[in-house]
Design an enzyme around this catalytic site. Structure first.
Site, PDB file in Angstrom:
ATOM      1  N   PHE A 217      27.732   3.478  42.737  1.00 18.45           N
ATOM      2  CA  PHE A 217      29.465   2.851  42.996  1.00 18.45           C
ATOM      3  C   PHE A 217      29.983   3.923  41.889  1.00 18.45           C
ATOM      4  O   PHE A 217      29.106   4.898  41.373  1.00 18.45           O
ATOM      5  CB  PHE A 217      29.312   1.979  41.752  1.00 18.45           C
ATOM      6  CG  PHE A 217      29.046   0.684  41.993  1.00 18.45           C
ATOM      7  CD1 PHE A 217      30.295  -0.200  43.252  1.00 18.45           C
ATOM      8  CD2 PHE A 217      27.656  -0.066  42.385  1.00 18.45           C
ATOM      9  CE1 PHE A 217      28.969  -1.173  43.714  1.00 18.45           C
ATOM     10  CE2 PHE A 217      27.408  -0.936  43.241  1.00 18.45           C
ATOM     11  CZ  PHE A 217      28.216  -1.774  43.788  1.00 18.45           C
ATOM     12  N   CYS A 218      31.910   4.111  42.120  1.00 19.83           N
ATOM     13  CA  CYS A 218      32.814   5.034  41.367  1.00 19.83           C
ATOM     14  C   CYS A 218      32.616   5.345  39.550  1.00 19.83           C
ATOM     15  O   CYS A 218      31.737   4.770  39.118  1.00 19.83           O
ATOM     16  CB  CYS A 218      33.718   4.912  40.735  1.00 19.83           C
ATOM     17  SG  CYS A 218      35.014   5.385  40.532  1.00 19.83           S
ATOM     18  N   PRO A 219      31.535   6.603  39.553  1.00 23.99           N
ATOM     19  CA  PRO A 219      32.116   7.526  40.158  1.00 23.99           C
ATOM     20  C   PRO A 219      30.669   8.246  41.024  1.00 23.99           C
ATOM     21  O   PRO A 219      30.204   9.264  40.766  1.00 23.99           O
ATOM     22  CB  PRO A 219      32.476   8.534  39.172  1.00 23.99           C
ATOM     23  CG  PRO A 219      31.236   8.327  38.010  1.00 23.99           C
ATOM     24  CD  PRO A 219      31.092   6.625  38.422  1.00 23.99           C
TER      25      PRO A 219
ATOM     26  N   ASP B 215      32.825   2.559  48.397  1.00 29.51           N
ATOM     27  CA  ASP B 215      33.141   2.442  46.560  1.00 29.51           C
ATOM     28  C   ASP B 215      34.085   3.216  47.140  1.00 29.51           C
ATOM     29  O   ASP B 215      34.684   3.806  47.833  1.00 29.51           O
ATOM     30  CB  ASP B 215      32.404   3.285  46.115  1.00 29.51           C
ATOM     31  CG  ASP B 215      32.656   2.492  44.564  1.00 29.51           C
ATOM     32  OD1 ASP B 215      32.628   1.637  43.608  1.00 29.51           O
ATOM     33  OD2 ASP B 215      34.347   3.122  44.205  1.00 29.51           O
TER      34      ASP B 215
ATOM     35  N   ASP C 128      39.677   8.723  45.083  1.00 33.68           N
ATOM     36  CA  ASP C 128      38.861   9.170  43.258  1.00 33.68           C
ATOM     37  C   ASP C 128      38.468  10.668  44.448  1.00 33.68           C
ATOM     38  O   ASP C 128      39.582  11.863  43.667  1.00 33.68           O
ATOM     39  CB  ASP C 128      37.743   9.312  43.058  1.00 33.68           C
ATOM     40  CG  ASP C 128      38.016   8.077  42.059  1.00 33.68           C
ATOM     41  OD1 ASP C 128      39.452   7.665  41.906  1.00 33.68           O
ATOM     42  OD2 ASP C 128      37.378   7.602  41.071  1.00 33.68           O
TER      43      ASP C 128
END
Lengths: 83, 385
Positions: free
Chosen positions: A20-22, A47, A53
């Site tokens: 998952f982010c990041p 994600d 991003d």
């Protein structure tokens, strides 16, 4: 984006699916640090945040975003290391 | 005989041990089950207190207690450094040559800080991830007369994600009280595209940074420190001059999990099932706390809420029953206080499906954090909350 351009030779694939982010961005940053100028890196991410991003980071860091390609349940972000 | 071995005597390891005793007391008393904790130091450290050594007059000696004093008398404590886990023979090898056999293994080995991975870090940068480093930061703050403060995060993941923002807010308050704020520029550098990993927390913290006059820089991944020019260089090509540099050091998982083939290098985070907390599909190996690769805060709170799940799942296996619905699956629950400065705080409470909705900062949440810190020894490790 659809896959209409010629696929470049990938130097390294980072499979960050399930992260998952990041996470996917951090994996790309690690690969950029380890790689050589001219390397083409492909990050797989499931994600949704990575789609926005990673391109923003690539722009700020001065690398080349070759594309974000939708695959079956994940995205492949392809980046060329420029410096 | 079921031999349960727990590697690490932090929040997660200690709590799993004590919760397992509650569930398996009779079997243990009949000699049918044993619980052993292996810990490198034999001392339990309350790490969230480190920040308060730098920021709030806390003392290092208040943050440590003998691990033995927190464990039920039925738990065996082995003090030693784990060198390797041998899965085929179900053995844990310790640095001194000692060997501990297991049937069920819990890896609660936490994370390590590695300031040395960035050249000049130790001479130039301050941090608050050990008692000693926090004391040095306090001394540096006491001697600070104004200038440029840069607060950043060397790499992710790291322990206690809100801590760098909390430190920025607390230092800003302190400098105002000391009449130094007008003489100080403050910069907060985040490795990602916003102030904090969780969007809702970022949305709460960003206006506070603005209001306090702390400049936010995003996508700053620390590449090097130039001690001659007193400048931090980022991978993205920016430079940040500093008079006082505070950086969260790089973190990794325990070396033995990499050496044992349980977690991939270089990070050493254990591939952990987000609900069962089993490692890499192994039915008898669990992980919790900082040691996992779960997309959650590396914080004592995470371990606190994971521990009942690990204890329940192991107890169910030992007792040959199905896993109870309550505590059978971890849903990502984390709860932590967040200091805002000026005696105020807020609360971050979330799980896998529900992001935090931090309440408006007030004095109550700040006091809540202080009370929790003081009562920790009597509550969390013993499974009372």
């Amino acid at each position: 984006m659809t896959e209409t351009i010629a696929t470049p030779t990938i130097s390294r694939t980072i499979d960050a699916r399930g992260s998952f982010c990041p996470g996917p961005l951090m994996e790309l940053i690690r690969a950029i640090r380890e790689g050589a100028v001219g390397d083409v890196l492909e990050v797989y991410s499931s994600d949704r945040g990575s789609k926005t991003d990673i391109p923003k980071w690539v722009e700020k860091a001065g690398h080349n975003l070759i594309g974000v390609f939708e695959r079956d349940g994940y995205d492949a972000v392809v980046v060329e290391k420029l410096r | 005989m079921d031999r349960i071995v727990i590697l690490g005597g932090g929040v997660g390891g200690t709590l799993v041990a004590n919760l397992l005793v509650k569930k398996l007391r009779r079997r243990m008393d009949r000699g049918e089950a044993t619980i052993t904790i292996v810990d490198a130091s034999g001392e339990h450290t309350y790490q969230p207190g480190f920040m308060y050594i730098a920021m709030g007059g806390e003392r290092a000696e208040h943050l440590k207690r003998p691990e033995r004093s927190l464990l039920d008398k039925r738990v065996t404590l082995v003090v030693g450094e784990v060198e390797k886990v041998e899965e085929e023979t179900r053995l844990v090898r310790l640095a001194g040559g000692e060997v501990v056999g297991y049937d069920h293994l819990v890896i609660a080995s936490g994370s390590r800080i590695l300031p040395e991975e960035i050249e000049h870090f130790e001479q130039e940068a301050h941090h608050f991830y050990s008692a000693e480093a926090a004391r040095r930061l306090r001394t540096a703050l006491d001697g600070f007369k104004g200038g440029r403060i840069v607060i950043g995060i060397a790499s992710m993941p790291y322990k206690c994600p809100p801590a760098p923002l909390e430190v920025a807010f607390l230092i800003e308050s302190e400098l105002r009280e000391r009449g130094l704020r007008d003489k100080t520029e403050m910069h907060f550098c985040s490795p990602i595209g916003r102030a904090f990993t969780i969007e809702s927390v970022s949305e709460m913290a960003t206006p506070i940074l603005e209001q306090k006059g702390i400049e936010l820089h995003t996508f700053v991944n620390v590449e090097a420190i130039d001690p001659e020019r007193k400048v931090v260089l980022s991978l993205e090509g920016e430079e940040f001059p500093y008079d006082l540099l505070i950086l969260v050091p790089p973190h990794k998982g325990a070396q033995f999990v990499i050496d044992s083939g349980l977690a991939p290098a270089p990070g050493g985070w254990l591939p952990t099932d987000r609900h069962t907390l089993q490692v890499g599909g192994r039915p008898n190996v669990y992980a919790l706390g900082d040691a996992t690769d779960l997309p959650l805060s590396k914080a004592g709170s995470t371990a606190h809420f994971e521990a009942p799940v690990v204890a329940e799942r192991i107890a169910a296996t030992v007792e040959g029953r199905t896993v109870a619905k309550k505590h059978g699956s971890y849903e990502g629950k984390v709860m932590c206080f967040f200091e805002i400065g000026d005696g105020k705080g807020t609360l971050l409470q979330f799980d896998y499906d529900h992001p935090p909705k931090p309440p408006r900062p007030n004095q109550l949440w700040h006091l809540g954090k202080i009370v929790f810190n003081k009562t920790y020894w009597h509550t969390v490790p013993k499974g009372r909350v």
